[in-house]
Design a protein around this motif. Structure first.
Motif, mmCIF file in Angstrom:
data_model
loop_
_atom_site.group_PDB
_atom_site.id
_atom_site.type_symbol
_atom_site.label_atom_id
_atom_site.label_comp_id
_atom_site.label_asym_id
_atom_site.label_seq_id
_atom_site.Cartn_x
_atom_site.Cartn_y
_atom_site.Cartn_z
ATOM 1 N N GLN A 3 -29.011 -12.563 -65.001
ATOM 2 C CA GLN A 3 -30.368 -12.075 -65.253
ATOM 3 C C GLN A 3 -31.132 -12.035 -63.938
ATOM 4 N N LEU A 4 -31.834 -10.943 -63.747
ATOM 5 C CA LEU A 4 -32.731 -10.785 -62.613
ATOM 6 C C LEU A 4 -34.112 -10.488 -63.185
ATOM 7 N N VAL A 5 -35.076 -11.335 -62.885
ATOM 8 C CA VAL A 5 -36.411 -11.190 -63.463
ATOM 9 C C VAL A 5 -37.425 -11.031 -62.345
ATOM 10 N N GLU A 6 -38.038 -9.855 -62.303
ATOM 11 C CA GLU A 6 -39.033 -9.559 -61.282
ATOM 12 C C GLU A 6 -40.424 -10.003 -61.718
ATOM 13 N N SER A 25 -30.438 -15.675 -62.202
ATOM 14 C CA SER A 25 -29.697 -16.709 -62.917
ATOM 15 C C SER A 25 -28.377 -16.139 -63.403
ATOM 16 N N GLY A 26 -27.441 -17.041 -63.702
ATOM 17 C CA GLY A 26 -26.155 -16.613 -64.220
ATOM 18 C C GLY A 26 -25.164 -16.161 -63.159
ATOM 19 N N LEU A 27 -25.489 -16.421 -61.914
ATOM 20 C CA LEU A 27 -24.574 -16.059 -60.815
ATOM 21 C C LEU A 27 -24.702 -17.077 -59.700
ATOM 22 N N THR A 28 -23.688 -17.123 -58.856
ATOM 23 C CA THR A 28 -23.760 -17.977 -57.677
ATOM 24 C C THR A 28 -24.536 -17.200 -56.631
ATOM 25 N N PHE A 29 -25.810 -17.482 -56.545
ATOM 26 C CA PHE A 29 -26.762 -16.642 -55.825
ATOM 27 C C PHE A 29 -26.356 -16.407 -54.376
ATOM 28 N N SER A 30 -25.890 -17.434 -53.713
ATOM 29 C CA SER A 30 -25.570 -17.303 -52.290
ATOM 30 C C SER A 30 -24.351 -16.422 -52.034
ATOM 31 N N ASN A 31 -23.638 -16.040 -53.086
ATOM 32 C CA ASN A 31 -22.495 -15.134 -52.951
ATOM 33 C C ASN A 31 -22.877 -13.675 -53.111
ATOM 34 N N TYR A 32 -24.163 -13.415 -53.346
ATOM 35 C CA TYR A 32 -24.619 -12.075 -53.645
ATOM 36 C C TYR A 32 -25.618 -11.562 -52.620
ATOM 37 N N ALA A 33 -25.375 -10.334 -52.179
ATOM 38 C CA ALA A 33 -26.413 -9.615 -51.459
ATOM 39 C C ALA A 33 -27.469 -9.199 -52.467
ATOM 40 N N MET A 34 -28.709 -9.186 -52.047
ATOM 41 C CA MET A 34 -29.809 -8.849 -52.933
ATOM 42 C C MET A 34 -30.599 -7.680 -52.355
ATOM 43 N N GLY A 35 -31.315 -7.011 -53.227
ATOM 44 C CA GLY A 35 -32.076 -5.877 -52.731
ATOM 45 C C GLY A 35 -33.164 -5.439 -53.685
ATOM 46 N N TRP A 36 -33.851 -4.389 -53.262
ATOM 47 C CA TRP A 36 -34.913 -3.779 -54.063
ATOM 48 C C TRP A 36 -34.771 -2.263 -54.023
ATOM 49 N N PHE A 37 -34.948 -1.674 -55.189
ATOM 50 C CA PHE A 37 -35.063 -0.235 -55.327
ATOM 51 C C PHE A 37 -36.409 0.063 -55.968
ATOM 52 N N ARG A 38 -36.797 1.317 -55.934
ATOM 53 C CA ARG A 38 -38.002 1.733 -56.647
ATOM 54 C C ARG A 38 -37.825 3.126 -57.212
ATOM 55 N N SER A 104 -21.863 -1.874 -49.388
ATOM 56 C CA SER A 104 -21.486 -0.725 -50.209
ATOM 57 C C SER A 104 -22.662 0.139 -50.629
ATOM 58 N N GLY A 105 -23.824 -0.465 -50.782
ATOM 59 C CA GLY A 105 -24.952 0.291 -51.299
ATOM 60 C C GLY A 105 -24.943 0.432 -52.803
ATOM 61 N N GLU A 106 -23.932 -0.111 -53.440
ATOM 62 C CA GLU A 106 -23.856 -0.100 -54.900
ATOM 63 C C GLU A 106 -24.213 -1.495 -55.410
ATOM 64 N N TYR A 107 -24.866 -1.534 -56.562
ATOM 65 C CA TYR A 107 -25.321 -2.814 -57.080
ATOM 66 C C TYR A 107 -24.903 -2.987 -58.532
ATOM 67 N N ALA A 108 -24.288 -4.145 -58.797
ATOM 68 C CA ALA A 108 -23.752 -4.398 -60.124
ATOM 69 C C ALA A 108 -24.825 -4.809 -61.120
ATOM 70 N N TYR A 109 -25.859 -5.467 -60.626
ATOM 71 C CA TYR A 109 -26.866 -6.031 -61.525
ATOM 72 C C TYR A 109 -28.269 -5.548 -61.151
ATOM 73 N N TRP A 110 -29.033 -5.270 -62.207
ATOM 74 C CA TRP A 110 -30.385 -4.749 -62.035
ATOM 75 C C TRP A 110 -31.351 -5.510 -62.920
ATOM 76 N N GLY A 111 -32.558 -5.725 -62.417
ATOM 77 C CA GLY A 111 -33.608 -6.287 -63.238
ATOM 78 C C GLY A 111 -34.297 -5.213 -64.055
ATOM 79 N N GLN A 112 -35.290 -5.627 -64.828
ATOM 80 C CA GLN A 112 -36.010 -4.705 -65.697
ATOM 81 C C GLN A 112 -37.097 -3.937 -64.961
ATOM 82 N N GLY A 113 -37.501 -4.435 -63.829
ATOM 83 C CA GLY A 113 -38.499 -3.726 -63.034
ATOM 84 C C GLY A 113 -39.899 -4.284 -63.194
ATOM 85 N N THR A 114 -40.691 -4.076 -62.159
ATOM 86 C CA THR A 114 -42.103 -4.455 -62.185
ATOM 87 C C THR A 114 -42.910 -3.311 -61.569
#
Length: 120
Positions: A3-6, A25-38, A104-114
């Motif tokens: 889960q990604l909650v903005e 939550s639900g992932l080992t955070f330090s193993n993941y690159a993070m980002g923002w789209f709009r 890669s520029g591809e992202y497996a997980y997305w939040g609901q948006g704010t």
């Protein structure tokens, strides 16, 4: 379950600032690159920023350079986007994203948006 909650979106006048946060939550955070789209109304989704697993590398949309800063706190499983000198064209729904691959520029997980709205 990942889960990604903005949070932190809102209405601000041009020239103002907002700080978006994303709690993961639900992932080992330090193993993941993070980002923002709009995504603005009637427009395609657009990459804004990404940050590597330890926060040592960042990439920003050209129009965001000098105005936006992405950061992460691996102890708190959060990633933030500090947005300064906001412009009306920054108005969009902002999404937090996560993926193991920083390059890669591809992202497996997305939040609901704010929603971020910048008035002129």
């Amino acid at each position: 379950q990942v889960q990604l909650v903005e949070s932190g979106g809102g209405l601000v006048q041009a020239g103002g600032s907002l700080r978006l946060s994303c709690a993961a939550s639900g992932l080992t955070f330090s193993n993941y690159a993070m980002g923002w789209f709009r995504q603005a109304p009637g427009k395609e989704r657009e990459f804004v920023a990404r940050i590597s697993w330890r926060g040592t590398s960042t990439v920003l949309l050209d129009s965001a350079k000098g105005r936006f800063t992405i950061s992460r706190d691996n102890a708190k499983n959060t990633v933030s986007l500090q947005m300064d000198s906001l412009k009306p064209e920054d108005t969009a729904v902002y999404y937090c994203v996560a993926d193991r691959n920083f390059f890669s520029g591809e992202y497996a997980y997305w939040g609901q948006g704010t929603q971020v709205t910048v008035s002129s």
